[in-house]
Design a protein around this motif. Sequence first.
Motif, PDB file in Angstrom:
ATOM      1  N   ARG A   1       0.803  -1.325  -0.087  1.00 37.24           N
ATOM      2  CA  ARG A   1       0.160  -0.041  -0.058  1.00 37.24           C
ATOM      3  C   ARG A   1       0.868   1.178   0.017  1.00 37.24           C
ATOM      4  O   ARG A   1       1.843   1.261   0.702  1.00 37.24           O
ATOM      5  CB  ARG A   1      -0.922   0.162   1.183  1.00 37.24           C
TER       6      ARG A   1
ATOM      7  N   ASP B   1     -11.105   2.513   8.567  1.00 39.09           N
ATOM      8  CA  ASP B   1     -11.601   3.927   8.224  1.00 39.09           C
ATOM      9  C   ASP B   1     -13.033   3.871   7.850  1.00 39.09           C
ATOM     10  O   ASP B   1     -13.927   4.897   8.078  1.00 39.09           O
ATOM     11  CB  ASP B   1     -10.702   4.457   7.088  1.00 39.09           C
TER      12      ASP B   1
ATOM     13  N   ARG C   1      -4.350  13.447   4.301  1.00 39.38           N
ATOM     14  CA  ARG C   1      -3.706  12.614   4.740  1.00 39.38           C
ATOM     15  C   ARG C   1      -3.512  11.450   3.525  1.00 39.38           C
ATOM     16  O   ARG C   1      -4.355  11.629   2.430  1.00 39.38           O
ATOM     17  CB  ARG C   1      -4.420  11.511   5.775  1.00 39.38           C
TER      18      ARG C   1
ATOM     19  N   ASP D   1       0.396   6.131   3.767  1.00 38.24           N
ATOM     20  CA  ASP D   1      -1.057   6.391   4.394  1.00 38.24           C
ATOM     21  C   ASP D   1      -0.440   7.509   5.508  1.00 38.24           C
ATOM     22  O   ASP D   1      -1.031   7.054   6.588  1.00 38.24           O
ATOM     23  CB  ASP D   1      -1.658   5.217   4.675  1.00 38.24           C
TER      24      ASP D   1
ATOM     25  N   ARG E   1     -11.912   6.926  14.849  1.00 42.44           N
ATOM     26  CA  ARG E   1     -11.726   5.684  15.510  1.00 42.44           C
ATOM     27  C   ARG E   1     -10.628   5.448  16.547  1.00 42.44           C
ATOM     28  O   ARG E   1     -10.394   4.513  17.361  1.00 42.44           O
ATOM     29  CB  ARG E   1     -11.054   4.781  14.212  1.00 42.44           C
TER      30      ARG E   1
ATOM     31  N   GLU F   1     -12.354   2.596   1.740  1.00 45.07           N
ATOM     32  CA  GLU F   1     -12.520   2.959   3.247  1.00 45.07           C
ATOM     33  C   GLU F   1     -13.090   4.281   3.299  1.00 45.07           C
ATOM     34  O   GLU F   1     -13.207   4.652   4.325  1.00 45.07           O
ATOM     35  CB  GLU F   1     -11.115   3.058   3.760  1.00 45.07           C
TER      36      GLU F   1
HETATM   37 MG    MG Z   1      -7.115   3.157   6.394  1.00 45.19          MG
END
Ligand code: MG
Length: 589
Positions: A334, A460, A363, A337, A470, A436
């Motif tokens: 990925r 998310d 983000r 992030d 969260r 997400e």
């Molecule tokens: Mg996430």
Amino acid sequence: MLTKRGIPVSPGVAIAPAIVLDAEDQPIRRRTVPHSGVNGEVQRLEKALTDATREIETVRDRTAETLGNELSKIFNVHIGMLADPALTTRMRGAIKSERVTAEYAVYNTLRSLALQFKQNESTMVRKMGSDVTDLERRVLKHLIGEARSGLNELDHQAIVVAHDLTPSQTASLDKSKIKALIIDLGGRTSHTAILAHALGIPAIVGLEDITSEVSTGDSLIVDGHRGVVVIDPDAAKLMEYRQEVRRMAAFEDTLDELRDKPAVTRDGTEVILQANIEFPTEVDEAVAKGAVGIGLYRTEFLYLGADVEPSEETQYEAYVDVIRRLGGRPLTIRTLDLGADKVHESVTGSSEYNERNPFLGCRSIRLCLQSLPLFKTQLRAILRASIEGPVKIMFPLISNIMELRQAKMILSDVKEDLEDQGIPYREQIPIGMMIEVPSAAIQAMTFTREVDFFSVGTNDLIQYTVAVDRSNERIANLYSAAHPAVVSLIKEVIRSAQRGKIDVSLCGEMASEPEFTMLLVGLGLRSFSITPPAIPEIKQIIRSVSVDQCRRVARKVSGFDSDREIINYLRDEVVKVMPDLFEGRSFGI
Ligand code: MG
Ligand code: PEP
């Protein structure tokens, strides 16, 4: 003996003495140390005062060079204060006579001095109050920083008690010494919680004021199944938990025997179980637990664990390391992030990077698209590493189609650059995106025409669907994977992927929670990416059920209208399948 309850985020039981970490930005609690610890606290105080003085001298000299001597003089006043025997004797005296920690002695002495100054009639003296507050922060920074780094030099096992821990602080804990984590703040899927689970360290978050209840050296039991902390347990409680530790170890041994057995339902449907990792070294445990690949490699931890920005070469080496450890198994990388609770100074330009709404802010892919050199460096490193094994690239937090197209275009540019330079890379790299954000889930069908695979990031997706941060313990009861709206979005994403003929997996923590396995299989999910320690139990459930049975569960769930009903029903169903699994475990949703 005192018992406290919080949110269990990583299972297991630990019995060890506490180490309490203060936080610079929070009031320092009054904590005492044993008689034998008094001299050590005085030494810590002296060292912090010396280090802070040196630091101020450096700032003073730099200010004199750039802004002139006149402006630099204020720092001589600060240095003078730190050397003032009236102050230092008070701090030392507090440690010796009241047996308080060095942190509390500094905090209490300088706070009351600042207050005296701030209440003075003279404007000049009132301004000095701010100087004292500045000094307090500086000295505390040294004491608290030293306490945190001291964790790595511990000569005994301990349980860390903290107001909060960043993901990178959690990642750097030495697993052989730190037996559990208990934290005032945090929610079920905060990144600190996810890391503790990945490291296999029992953890409880959202305990609200555990740092004021516990002192360093107190004896603790942490029950990461039930979310219970026992402070100063009596002999009976200790015996009960020692038995529990033995029982669990035996149960885990039976689960580990599953490693080489396939994740196939009773009626022969295969389910792919891959693992989520944050660091290359986690691959070994993932494979040992039976993962058939890595479905989510959270590459931003390369940044979070480093003091300086990782170069292309550093990133390349980390990716090659993961690929080699996987020995031909597939890897989904990925892209970065960063942002929200995963902040790195080299990217944001400051450690005090404050957005008003960080989870709705700059983000993840948004940050990458605004910082092209950062993004391109990572893509180059991934592409170069891709010749070593079966790599897929996944973009996080896509919320609209233009963002995805832009990310793909940049990837094409980087490929072209590599071609121009004659640097090899794998031509056919599958490109995927995380689902997400609710907008992406709702538009999933459209996205199937643009990517090769989806991975549903429920951590998310839940927070954006139900508008619950969260990582906020105060509203953790509202954060629920069993919310009917969340279940319905997941169902639609899986259905869209099937109709669009692309692969779909789920890599949020929900995939690691046994309550949801039957529901997800019943909704048509055939690929999970989960935290390595959870692989055996999820596999065990899959091997104990049939697809028909799971479909019935999913149909029944679609008739409920509240998360309470759904979660209670799902727990009942999974307990029927594996009665032992949940013995003694408390659930949160
Ligand atoms: Mg996430
Ligand atoms: C998710 O959001 O579900 C996810 C897997 O990503 P992360 O937890 O890193 O935000």
